[in-house]
Write an enzyme that holds these catalytic residues in place. Sequence first.
Site, mmCIF file in Angstrom:
data_model
loop_
_atom_site.group_PDB
_atom_site.id
_atom_site.type_symbol
_atom_site.label_atom_id
_atom_site.label_comp_id
_atom_site.label_asym_id
_atom_site.label_seq_id
_atom_site.Cartn_x
_atom_site.Cartn_y
_atom_site.Cartn_z
ATOM 1 N N LYS A 269 44.996 23.266 -6.430
ATOM 2 C CA LYS A 269 43.689 22.762 -6.851
ATOM 3 C C LYS A 269 43.073 21.853 -5.796
ATOM 4 O O LYS A 269 43.735 21.379 -4.879
ATOM 5 C CB LYS A 269 43.800 22.099 -8.220
ATOM 6 C CG LYS A 269 44.084 23.149 -9.287
ATOM 7 C CD LYS A 269 43.864 22.705 -10.700
ATOM 8 C CE LYS A 269 43.988 23.921 -11.626
ATOM 9 N NZ LYS A 269 43.916 23.547 -13.048
ATOM 10 N N ARG A 304 52.843 26.047 -13.938
ATOM 11 C CA ARG A 304 52.044 27.254 -13.687
ATOM 12 C C ARG A 304 51.613 27.224 -12.219
ATOM 13 O O ARG A 304 50.801 26.387 -11.813
ATOM 14 C CB ARG A 304 50.833 27.272 -14.623
ATOM 15 C CG ARG A 304 49.982 28.528 -14.531
ATOM 16 C CD ARG A 304 48.846 28.466 -15.552
ATOM 17 N NE ARG A 304 48.048 29.680 -15.534
ATOM 18 C CZ ARG A 304 47.024 29.896 -14.728
ATOM 19 N NH1 ARG A 304 46.631 28.946 -13.863
ATOM 20 N NH2 ARG A 304 46.354 31.036 -14.774
#
Length: 330
Positions: A269, A304
């Site tokens: 991210k 994840r």
Amino acid sequence: MQYLRPLPHAHATGPRLAGGWMRFDAVEVLERGRPTRTVPVAEVPQAALAPLIASRASIAGVPMTRPSIMGILNVTPDSFSDGGRFMRPDAAASQAAAMARADIVDVGGESTRPGAADVDETTEIARVTPVIAALVGTPLSIDTRKASVARAALDAGAVLVNDVSALTFDPAMAGLVAASGVPVCLMHAQGAPQTMQNDPSYDDVALDVYDALADRVAKAEAAGISRDRIVVDPGIGFGKTKAHNLDLLRRIAVFHGLGLPLLLGASRKRFIGEIGGADRAEDRAAGTLAVTLAAVAQGVQMHRVHDVDMVAQGLALWRETGGSDGPVWN
């Protein structure tokens, strides 16, 4: 209201956190508008301690007594990191094979990155079902907000529903999950993908997200979904600034107070790139591993990630070099 954040470390001798691989001797007591304080475990009332130490049930056959890996398989043209690469069933199957060390693979047909547009359910179903059907024998979850997509994916072989809206986007989703008997991951998001990064704000991000997840868990239970089938995800990057993301990661152990398994989705991210100096998403694997190991040290059970092999390797080395109190998982 008081919130308890367990403070695990490798040499603690207190109870096991969530029945897992870390122990803790003390908790940080958090209250809105008051200074935090640290309290030894021996001084914590048993009722307050119970959700922090209770063992978590396995989810979709994945034990929560060790860190686990959820591999990301995006079959979308516009996901922020790998959009367009795995939309064909053969390409998706090759990628799934490359993620063989994952405990479960999460298949998604709609990007929920900041600014992403909604995808109609017919298109989403057409993207995910051929891929899921091609991956028979691989434990799969379906990353969707739509009940019709979840139903099609479950019929094709998925065994878990990962809903970034925590059952708020589609009124039919809660009933579907309850009737199907599969586990569900409830993720926190402030706002829809199109607008969620437009100046998100919180009074106290960790406590606000905690309260929101507690509310969503209660509504899931009211819909007939048992607690032993629920995972919660604080939603890193979903309606959060870099400062919010870092605060959540530093205090992520507070979410053990919900008494449920935790999932972290921070892979590649933007904040990782901003801090680590990696402009391209595909260059953020090392930063992702660092964030993952920091969360593992706080007892977070499921991770994840895009770079499955790197994370699996990192977990193996972390365990054997003394990250926890011993090699308590296989």
